[in-house]
Every structure is written in structure tokens, then in C-alpha cells.
Design an enzyme around this catalytic site. Structure first.
Site, PDB file in Angstrom:
ATOM      1  N   GLY A  96       5.251   2.489  -6.830  1.00  0.00           N
ATOM      2  CA  GLY A  96       4.530   1.352  -6.276  1.00  0.00           C
ATOM      3  C   GLY A  96       4.727   0.127  -7.149  1.00  0.00           C
ATOM      4  O   GLY A  96       5.562   0.120  -8.029  1.00  0.00           O
ATOM      5  N   ASP A 211      -7.418  -0.781  -0.132  1.00  0.00           N
ATOM      6  CA  ASP A 211      -6.073  -0.582   0.425  1.00  0.00           C
ATOM      7  C   ASP A 211      -6.061   0.615   1.362  1.00  0.00           C
ATOM      8  O   ASP A 211      -5.237   1.519   1.236  1.00  0.00           O
ATOM      9  CB  ASP A 211      -5.069  -0.400  -0.717  1.00  0.00           C
ATOM     10  CG  ASP A 211      -3.647  -0.667  -0.252  1.00  0.00           C
ATOM     11  OD1 ASP A 211      -2.715  -0.192  -0.917  1.00  0.00           O
ATOM     12  OD2 ASP A 211      -3.475  -1.338   0.785  1.00  0.00           O
TER      13      ASP A 211
END
Lengths: 924, 186
Positions: A96, A211
Site C-alpha cells: 500500500g 477506508d
């Protein structure tokens, strides 16, 4: 030997000439040119010998042979196969913006357990981030729920980066699962409830996820939903001072909530929105808005476009509302995936479900469900056939503000500020009332803005304005007046909001700054001005406000937008372009994207130098930012010259007592000490200290950090003249601040207590040293847990004090504990074991256990097997020899020791070797 | 990474812009670090790093070959050599930190200072310090060491990178070695 020495130069000249001569003639040449100086001649002879030998140490490319690079390779690519604590890394499974995820299994063979290990990326492992990461981990560990991927463990890997270990979840993303299994609406709702309950559990523990999107929700083989990736989850503890900053990861823009996009404070309501979005997707197979076309367009859609009703969207055309990353799907396919037909699907969704989803998706957080629990309640009611509570127009109570602002800086320029505000607002309103177009235009010109801003920057003495009002109140009043009285003048509103947003920023009122700047942007989107430059300015200021609040992803988008506008309109060499480049560079650095950050900041610096001149204060600031990036992000020695120049320029333009100068000095200090220039570092910190105290007040943790660092610098190993008393004074001050500001159970307090322990030990006061170290130990264990590397460090310190004060058994126990922690963190072999083992060996020998001593020493040697230069381990070998002598194994002992009695060994080592040999002889 | 910036800076450096050199080094440094890590990750049990190929790979990646000639390339290698030195030294420093146990807490009690743990890392640090002293008086000698020792450039490449004759480069290398051994012995 000082190379600027005249002798050096002379020798070099002779050497150079001699190298040209054939061997036979050299001797005479040397005799002649050294002119009787025997030392000089000997030196040149040695040099000649050195020049001609093909010494292997200096083989071209020789720097990098051998097992040197394991540590460098302790990074993303090379972690596969490595052991982290209890776990063995198998392979990388994901990556990520902030971290890398690996699949791992237990290395101790105890269970067959597969886990996910998430390691913070290199470059993001500054002390501050690490500490923050750690605190988050501790708190996340509390939010246990079957729907949340469980946090199992955590630590720091050998390269110093933090990692944590989570349950490894294998499954399909929720939307994929639902479609593959052709789940009907009720089943989808039930699965959704699982997710919602998990989020609710997180909220109960004051964690906002931020998220929630399908790829973060996996359905396992047994049909359970697991919510992953609290990577950018935010802590909402109102008690904790938000003085350090969270590094935010790049978010998927499409799933951002309107307030995230607008840069407003994020609360649990954001999660409600994202759950609504998830529900929309699961039910209607579509996205509520069109989010293709880039981040800017997506952001606008999210913030402004009203969502299509799910029932309508589900049966609408394929091209409308395509979910990000997916292909358009016709309504028949959507319905089929829900085991129904388009007409029946529309009927199923219309009514309550439409209302529920739209309520959750409202643009204003306070108009959504007040909590996830309420959303869950309504969904359950629908499933049970009972009426839902949401009404299309229901106003729900607003959630409180959960993000703290920084303490407002002392308003020493209150008078000037008040003047500016009064001027600005009054003048503008006056003009607006007159509707004088020409003068309106004049106000909007940058000259006027600069003039007004300049007024603010001048430190004017306080002037009474008739009543005792603070600058803050004036600003608030001004903001209200802008709204009310200038409603028909959006462009002026926008300008004033931008201007006042900046002023709020200067006062450290970041919430207000952000709100105003954001609104200015919204207005300016409608009136972008010539070439979009006014919009660009508003974007730039807003981005800055967001960056202040560590909303880096949003800030980045805005800076990029502003940059594009400015470059297009002004060309690449304009100062404004440079300013935006600089801002963008700072944000990239905060996100850990160092190469890009470096490029931007280099460019920004070059343009500013060219357009403003090389001594301009903004150039100084750009140098400061660049230097900080080089020092802290890239660990590069190029930081130093940049920062030195920054200090010089900023001092020249602002005077030595300005906070900018102090900040530059702090960065410079860090850069210097990381390269071993401790004295120079100390000077920088000492200069910065009084200025920082004035700007931050004497109770601010930033001050404590500098004080603590100074304490360390006064007693750093290798210093010629250590100053334990001075260190103690600094540590004491730091301790007082940290205890008060961070609470008495914070690891940083433990760090300072450890510092005091060390300083007292150096002073010779072992009593006090013990007391402080014991306190530090207790606190550190309470704050960081029993297996943290910092705990091991303090254990080591305390153990060595015990060792010196005649408490060998206690010392042994503590060394062992420290060792065990390091083994857990670094695996079975690591050079950090050397010192504890060495001290343990010495103790064991003193206690008459030479066999134990031998074992420890051999283990040390095992750690460094393959070391190229065995002389570095001479002391170990010599001590090993002694242990063997004690056990009567004289042949072996001699073998190890005799090596170091030869010529060419460093004198001190030779002396000790000879002593050891003497003991061997005596034993014979 | 946009090739443009590095290439432009390189061309400027070649024209004699000293500042361009300073600006190039950190960019190349970061790239080298990453290539090095990647090289090491690829099942490389001996941990031997092919510095020459590393530097050349960085060149291919960062510089727009169509706009530069072989001399510019050599100049780039000189920059890479400086960056390589920094990479190596940064590594050596981190080993020192590892010796003390890692974590964010400092150790200022260092009785183990006489135990040279990672002798190679310590030797490299000593070399770097010696090089800095050497370079203070005669910068070209330090550059030669960077080129030949840290980046493994050939004599010819070194000469071109530094803009000197082959003979000078050879001589400088000999002198530099001589001085460094003298410095490191004491």
C-alpha cells in the site's frame, strides 16, 4: 595527521615526484628532497610502499563485498524468508502507500498458524511515526470483534521499522462474493450487518476506520465478513493531545466521504457514509455518482452531486454509475447477481431501503445516522418488516468534534492582527456597499492582499480598539460578516476567506483555517478568475491548511490541481509555481514518497532562487524543507550544507530569534548528530532552544524533545569532555514537561528517565542511577509491553549498573531478559546480542563459572562468523582464552590468545594478550 | 522518475555547473539504494554487490541516453560514485546502531566500545572520515577513491568522469591509497 599540514603537502609533492622515478633512483631522491628530515623521509617511504602495494583492502569496488548488506536489505524486497519475532515471512502479498504486507507463519513450530505481517515502509520510520504506529497498535488491539481482523503481535524489525502481525484472512471481497454466490437482497443485508457491527465495535473503542470499501472487506470460506486494514484508521481519544501527526495513506478517492474530500474533520459519521456507500453497491450494483475522470472530478462529484436513488440506479443504463475499477454492467446482469429480475429488484429497493441508504449518504455528516448502531437498527427493522426510523428529511443530532486543535499561539501581534482584520473586513464591506466595481477589482488585486498581509507580519504594538476583543473574536466576527453581508459577492467572499484562513493558520487555529479555506475553494470553483489563477491560489491555501492537519492525501490532490493551473498560466519559472511545488514536495515527503518530494523541492528551490534572488527568505525556507527531507527522509549528508545555508539566510532576513531559524537549526542538529558531529549538533540545539521556548511556551513537548536530545548530546560516547551534570539539568526539564503534557505513563517519559539514569551513572552516582533506571523500567514496560526493544535497552542499562554495584545475580537476570527480548524481535542471531553476552560472560567468570563464560563468548563469536577482520573480535578471543585457562584447557587457550601477541597488533590489544599469556604460563 | 531533470542537471554539470553536481547526488543516492536492495534480495546469499552494474543500471534508468554523449555518461558515473559512497557509509552507520540494539532509545553507556563488533562497518566509517580529511586538502584524490573504490569504475572511466588524463587518474589512485593507508593505520 592534518592534511593541511605543511608536512603533508611537502610529502605529497615528494611522493608524486618519486612515483615518476625508476625504483633504483628513488632512494637518493628521497634523501635529497627530504632535506635531512628523518620523519619526513620515513613518511614518504611508507607512502611509497602503500602506493605500490596492491592492498586488497583497496581493491576497486571493494567497498561492498561480504555479508555487509543484510541490514540494508532489511527492507521490502528482502524480507521474504526472514524471521520477525515469532514469525517467518513467506512472501509479499500486498503493498500500500504506507506499508507492505507479507504472508508469514509461526517460526517456532508451535502452531500451524498463518498470519499477515504489515511492515511500515522504509522512510516512514521516523521516531515520531514509529511511536504513533505503536500507540495505534496498542489501541487497535483493544477493539476485538469477530468481524475485525485480529491484531496479534507487533514489534520492530531489524531495520528499525515497526510492523504488526494480524490474523491472515483469506477470502473474497464482499461485492465479489455476493455476486458470485448470487445472493439475494436479504442475504446481502445480513452480510452487511456483519460488517456494520464490526465497525460499531471499532467505534466503541474510539477508532474511526476511514477506508471502508469492498476490497477491505473479505468474506471467508465459512461466510464471515472480516474488515481489514486499519492502516489509516484514526484515533479519536479526546484525552490524548494530538501533538504528533498521523501519516495518512493514499485513500481511494471514490470511496471518500464528502467531508474527507472537503478536508473537514473526520468523525464516526464518515464511517456511516462509507457503510452507506457499501450498502448502495451491494444492493444496486452501481455507484451513486460518476467518479471516473480523475481525482478532481471525483472529489467534486462526491462533495456536490446528489446520489441517484438505489432503486433507480439498479435498473438504469449500464454506463451510469459504474463502480470504480469495474466494467459497465447492464441492469439484467445486476439483477441476476441478486437472483431476481430488474423490475422486482427495483420494487425491493424502493421505499425503506432507498431511504436508509440515502440517509447514510447525506453530504452533511450531522444529517446522516447519528451512529452506526442506528443504521444497524434500521436495517434490522427492515429485515423484520418493521417501520424504519429514518425519514427522508430527518435531522439527526450532530456528532461532536473529535479532533483537537493545537493550542493557539500567544497572540503577540494581536494589535496588528486586529487592525488587519478590521481593515480588511471594514474596507471590503464598505466597497461592497458602494458597489464600486473598479475598487472592488483593486481590492482583489494581489497588491492589496500583500499589503494587508504585510501589516500582519509587522510586529506592531498593541493598540486599543475601543473594546477588549481578542483577535480570535474579531476573526470570527469577520467570518460571520462575510457570510451575511457579502452574500452577493462570491468572489470577494472567496478572497477574504482565503486571506482570513491564512490568518487563522498563523494563529494555529487549524480547524477554522481549514473550514474557511475550503469554502473559499468551493466558491472559487464557480469563479476561477483569469486563467484559473484565483482558484489556484485558493486551492494552494486550502491544501496548506489540510497539510497542517496531516490530511496529506487531500492536500496532495489540491496542490496538484493548483500546480497544473499555475504552470499552465504562468509558465514553469514563476515564483507561485515554485511555492506550490514546495507545498506539494512537503506533502509527498510526509507520505514517504521521497524521490518525488526531492525532485519537487529541488525544482522549487531553483525557481525561487532565480526569481527572488538567492538570499530571499523564501529561498531560506525552501532550503530548510529540502534539508529536512534530505536529513530525515533520505539520511543523506547533503542535508548539512543546505541546512547551513538555510540558517544563514533565515537569520539574515528574520534575525536570529525567529522560529524559522530555530526550526532550521533543529533539523541541522539532527543531521549533524546522525553523522557523528555531536558537538556541532549541540551548538545548533542550544541556539534553537530559547527561541522555541518563546514560540511554543515552556510546556510544549516539542521543547521537551530538544531538551532530551541535548541531554543525550552531552554524554554521547566518544565525547572528549562529557558533561553529566549538564545532561541531568536538561533531562530534568524535559521530564517535567513530558510528565505534565503526555501523562506519567508515556514511553517518552520512560526515555527521559532512562536518560537521567545514564547521566547519573556517568557522574558516578550509582544510587540515583539505579532509582531512575528502575522507574524507567517499570514505566516502559507498562507503556510498551514486556517485549519492546526500548525496554531491552533500559534493561541493559540497569543491568550494567547492578554489575558495577556488586549485584551480579540481578545483573545477570536483567541481561538475560534483555537478550530474550532482542531474540524475540530480531531472531536467533543478531549483533545486538554481543554486548549483553559479553557482560554476562564477564560476570560468570567473576562468579567462578568459566564454562558459562565460555559459552557466552563462543556465542558472540558465532554471531560474527565470517567477519572479515578478526582483529575486531580480539578482546573476545582473549577473554575466551582466560576462561579456558580457568578450566585448565591451556592448549586451547594459547591457540586463541597467542595470535594477538604478534607484531603489528594494536598495542593495547597486544598488552592484554600478553597478560593473558602470562596467566597461561602461570597455570602451567 | 522523469528523466528530464536528471539529464538536464547532468548536462549542466558537464558545462561546469558545480551546483548541478550537488543537486544530482541525492537523486542518484536514492536510486542506488533501491537498486542495491533489489540486487540483494534476488537470492543473493553471499551478499556480494556488483557495484559496477549497479551504477550502470542507475544510469540507464535516470538519464535520457538520446541527449547525452559518452562523456556525459562518464560524468554521471562520477556522481554515482559519490552517491555510492554515501550509500555505503549510511549502511555502515546503521550497523553501529544495530550493535546498540535498535529502537528509539539511545545508549550513551558504551563500555563495549573497545569491542569492534562489525569491524568492516567500523573500518568503512574510518575510511570515510579519512577520506573527508584527505578531500579537504586535495578534493580530486577523494573523488578518485570514490570512483575506483566505492563505485568500481575503471581507470578510463575515472579519468573521464573527473576530466583528467588517464595518467593523472592512475597516479592519483596510487597517492590516495598511500595516504589512506597511512591515515587508517594511526
Amino acid at each position: 595527521m592534518d592534511p593541511t599540514d605543511e608536512r603533508w603537502q611537502r610529502a605529497d609533492e615528494i611522493l608524486d615526484a618519486a612515483l615518476d622515478l625508476p625504483l633504483g633512483e628513488r632512494s637518493t631522491f628521497l634523501d635529497r628532497s627530504s632535506g635531512g628530515d628523518a620523519e619526513l623521509r620515513a613518511l614518504v617511504e611508507r607512502l611509497l610502499a602503500g602506493a605500490e602495494t596492491d592492498a586488497s583492502a583497496f581493491t576497486p569496488g571493494g567497498a561492498l563485498r561480504g555479508p555487509l548488506w543484510d541490514d540494508l536489505a532489511g527492507d521490502e524486497d528482502a524480507l521474504s524468508g526472514a524471521t520477525l519475532g515469532r514469525y517467518r515471512i513467506l512472501r509479499e502479498v500486498g503493498r500500500g502507500g504506507m506499508a507492505v504486507v507479507y504472508l508469514a507463519e509461526r517460526a517456532d513450530g508451535q502452531f500451524r498458524q498463518q498470519v499477515a505481517v504489515k511492515v511500515l515502509k522504509r522512510g516512514l520510520d521516523t521516531d515520531e511515526v514509529v511511536r504513533r504506529f505503536d500507540q495505534e497498535r496498542q489501541i487497535l488491539a483493544l477493539a476485538r470483534h469477530p468481524g475485525l481482523a485480529r491484531l496479534l503481535d507487533g514489534g520492530v524489525e531489524p531495520g528499525g521499522r515497526p510492523y504488526f502481525v494480524m490474523e491472515y484472512v483469506e477470502g473474497r471481497p464482499i461485492d465479489q462474493h455476493c455476486d458470485d454466490e448470487r445472493l439475494a437482497v436479504p442475504d446481502r443485508l445480513r452480510l452487511f450487518l456483519q460488517v456494520a457491527r464490526a465497525v460499531e465495535a471499532a467505534h466503541r473503542n474510539l477508532v474511526v476506520h476511514r477506508d471502508i470499501k469492498p476490497s477491505n472487506i473479505l468474506i471467508t470460506a465459512d461466510g464471515h465478513a472480516k474488515l481489514l486494514d486499519f492502516g489509516i484508521a484514526k484515533l479519536l481519544d479526546p484525552g490524548a493531545a494530538q501533538l504528533t501527526r498521523t501519516v495518512a495513506r493514499l485513500m481511494t478517492p471514490a470511496y471518500a466521504s464528502p467531508e474527507q474530500v472537503r478536508g473537514e474533520p473526520v468523525t464516526t459519521a464518515s464511517d456511516v457514509y462509507q457503510l452507506g456507500l457499501l450498502l448502495y453497491l451491494l444492493l444496486a450494483g452501481r455507484f451513486p455518482y460518476s467518479v471516473g475522470g480523475g481525482a478532481g472530478a471525483a472529489a467534486r462529484a462526491i462533495a456536490a452531486d446528489e446520489p441517484t436513488r438505489p432503486s433507480t440506479a439498479a435498473t438504469g443504463p449500464a454506463e451510469r454509475g459504474v463502480p470504480p475499477g469495474q466494467e459497465p454492467r447492464p441492469a439484467e446482469a445486476v439483477a441476476r447477481a441478486r437472483a431476481t429480475s430488474p423490475k422486482r429488484l427495483r420494487r425491493a429497493l424502493s421505499g425503506d431501503l432507498d431511504t436508509i441508504v440515502l440517509t447514510a449518504l447525506r453530504k452533511e455528516p450531522e444529517r446522516r445516522y447519528g451512529s452506526v448502531a442506528q443504521l444497524i437498527d434500521d436495517v434490522e427493522r427492515h429485515l423484520a418488516g418493521r417501520p424504519v426510523s429514518a425519514r427522508p428529511d430527518t435531522l439527526v443530532y450532530r456528532t461532536g468534534k473529535l479532533v483537537r486543535r493545537h493550542a493557539a499561539a500567544a497572540v503577540t501581534a494581536a494589535g496588528a492582527l486586529a487592525l488587519v482584520v478590521a481593515l480588511t473586513v471594514g474596507y471590503t464591506l464598505e466597497l461592497a456597499r458602494q458597489r464600486d466595481r473598479a475598487r472592488l477589482a483593486a481590492l482583489r488585486s494581489t497588491q492589496v492582499s500583500d499589503f494587508l498581509r504585510g501589516l500582519f507580519e509587522v510586529a506592531a504594538p498593541t493598540r486599543s480598539l475601543g473594546e477588549q476583543i481578542t483577535a480570535r473574536q474579531l476573526l470570527d466576527r469577520g467570518a460571520a460578516r462575510i457570510d451575511g453581508e457579502l452574500a452577493g459577492q462570491p468572489e470577494i467572499q472567496a478572497d477574504l476567506m482565503t486571506l482570513m484562513g491564512d490568518v487563522y493558520r498563523e494563529l494555529a487555529l487549524y480547524d477554522e483555517a481549514q473550514a474557511l479555506s475550503g469554502r473559499a475553494v468551493a466558491l472559487r470553483r464557480r469563479f476561477p478568475g483569469e486563467d484559473g489563477l484565483e482558484l489556484a491560489a485558493a486551492l494552494h491555501h486550502f491544501a496548506r491548511a489540510l497539510a497542517d492537519r496531516a490530511e496529506h492525501a487531500a492536500a496532495r490532490r489540491l496542490y496538484e490541481e493548483a500546480l497544473a493551473l499555475r504552470e499552465r498560466a504562468l509558465g514553469p519559472d514563476h515564483a507561485d509555481v515554485a511555492r506550490t511545488l514546495g507545498g506539494l514536495g512537503r506533502v509527498l515527503a510526509a507520505q514517504g514518497e521521497f524521490p518525488a518530494a526531492l525532485r519537487h523541492q529541488e525544482r522549487a528551490l531553483a525557481v525561487l532562487e532565480a526569481s527572488l534572488g538567492p538570499r530571499h527568505s523564501e529561498v531560506g525556507l525552501a532550503l530548510k524543507d529540502l534539508g529536512a527531507l534530505l536529513a530525515e527522509g533520505l539520511d543523506s549528508p547533503d542535508a548539512r550544507p543546505r541546512l547551513e545555508r538555510a540558517v544563514e539566510i533565515l537569520t539574515a532576513s528574520h534575525g536570529p530569534d525567529h522560529p524559522h531559524v530555530a526550526e532550521a537549526r533543529v533539523h541541522l542538529g539532527k543531521a549533524l548528530s546522525s553523522f557523528g558531529h555531536h558537538d556541532a549538533a549541540r551548538l545548533q540545539y542550544e541556539s534553537a532552544l530559547p527561541v522555541l521556548e518563546r514560540s511554543y511556551g515552556s510546556a510544549h513537548p516539542v521543547l521537551a524533545n530538544v531538551l532530551h536530545t541535548l541531554g543525550n548530546l552531552l554524554i554521547v560516547p566518544g565525547l572528549e569532555r562529557k558533561d553529566p551534570d549538564g545532561a541531568i539539568a536538561y533531562f530534568r526539564r524535559a521530564l517535567a514537561i513530558r510528565e505534565a503534557a503526555l501523562g506519567p505513563l508515556n514511553p517518552e517519559v520512560g526515555d527521559t528517565l532512562d536518560g537521567l539514569g545514564r547521566a547519573f551513572r556517568l557522574k558516578g552516582d550509582r544510587e540515583s542511577s539505579r532509582t531512575y533506571l528502575e522507574r524507567s523500567l517499570a514505566l516502559t514496560e507498562a507503556a510498551l509491553g514486556p517485549e519492546h526493544v526500548d525496554l531491552a535497552t533500559t534493561l541493559f542499562h540497569l543491568a550494567s549498573v547492578y554489575q558495577e554495584t556488586g549485584l551480579p545475580q540481578q545483573a545477570l537476570r536483567l541481561y538475560e531478559r534483555a537478550l530474550r527480548i532482542r531474540e524475540k524481535v530480531y531472531g536467533p542471531e543478531h549483533e545486538s546480542f554481543t554486548l549483553p553476552l559479553y557482560n554476562m560472560a564477564r560476570i560468570e567468570r567473576g562468579l567462578g563459572n568459566p564454562a558459562a563464560c565460555e559459552a557466552h563468548l563462543r556465542r558472540i563469536l558465532g554471531l560474527h562468523a565470517g567477519a572479515e577482520n578478526e582483529h575486531g573480535l580480539a578482546m573476545i578471543y582473549i577473554d575466551l582464552g582466560r576462561c579456558l585457562t580457568d578450566q585448565g584447557r591451556l592448549e586451547e587457550a594459547e591457540k586463541h590468545v597467542s595470535r594477538f601477541t604478534a607484531e603489528g597488533i594494536e598495542p593495547e590489544t597486544r598488552r592484554r594478550a600478553r597478560e593473558a599469556m602470562a596467566e597461561i604460563e602461570k597455570a602451567r | 522518475m522523469v528523466k528530464g531533470d536528471v539529464t538536464e542537471l547532468l548536462l549542466a554539470y558537464r558545462q561546469g555547473d558545480r551546483e548541478a553536481f550537488d543537486r544530482l547526488v541525492p537523486m542518484v543516492y536514492d536510486d542506488l539504494r533501491r537498486i542495491a536492495r533489489r540486487q540483494l534480495g534476488r537470492g543473493n546469499p553471499d551478499g556480494v554487490l556488483d557495484t559496477t552494474s549497479l551504477v550502470h543500471e542507475s544510469y540507464l534508468k535516470l538519464v535520457d541516453g538520446g541527449r547525452v554523449d559518452w562523456q556525459d555518461r562518464a560524468h554521471f558515473l562520477g556522481v554515482a560514485a559519490r552517491a555510492m559512497r554515501q550509500v555505503v557509509i549510511a549502511y555502515a552507520r546503521r550497523r553501529g546502531a544495530a550493535k546498540r540494539g535498535g529502537g528509539s532509545r539511545q545508549t550513551t553507556l558504551d563500555e563495549g566500545h573497545h569491542i569492534a563488533i562489525d569491524s568492516q562497518a567500523e573500518w568503512l566509517l574510518a575510511l570515510d572520515a579519512a577520506l573527508e580529511r584527505l578531500g579537504g586538502n586535495n578534493p580530486r584524490l577523494a573523488r578518485v577513491v570514490e570512483c575506483r573504490f566505492f563505485a568500481g569504475l575503471s581507470e578510463e572511466e575515472t579519468a573521464t568522469a573527473l576530466g583528467v588524463s588517464l595518467r593523472t587518474a592512475q597516479r592519483d589512485w596510487m597517492r590516495a591509497r598511500a595516504w589512506l593507508q597511512e591515515e587508517l593505520r594511526s
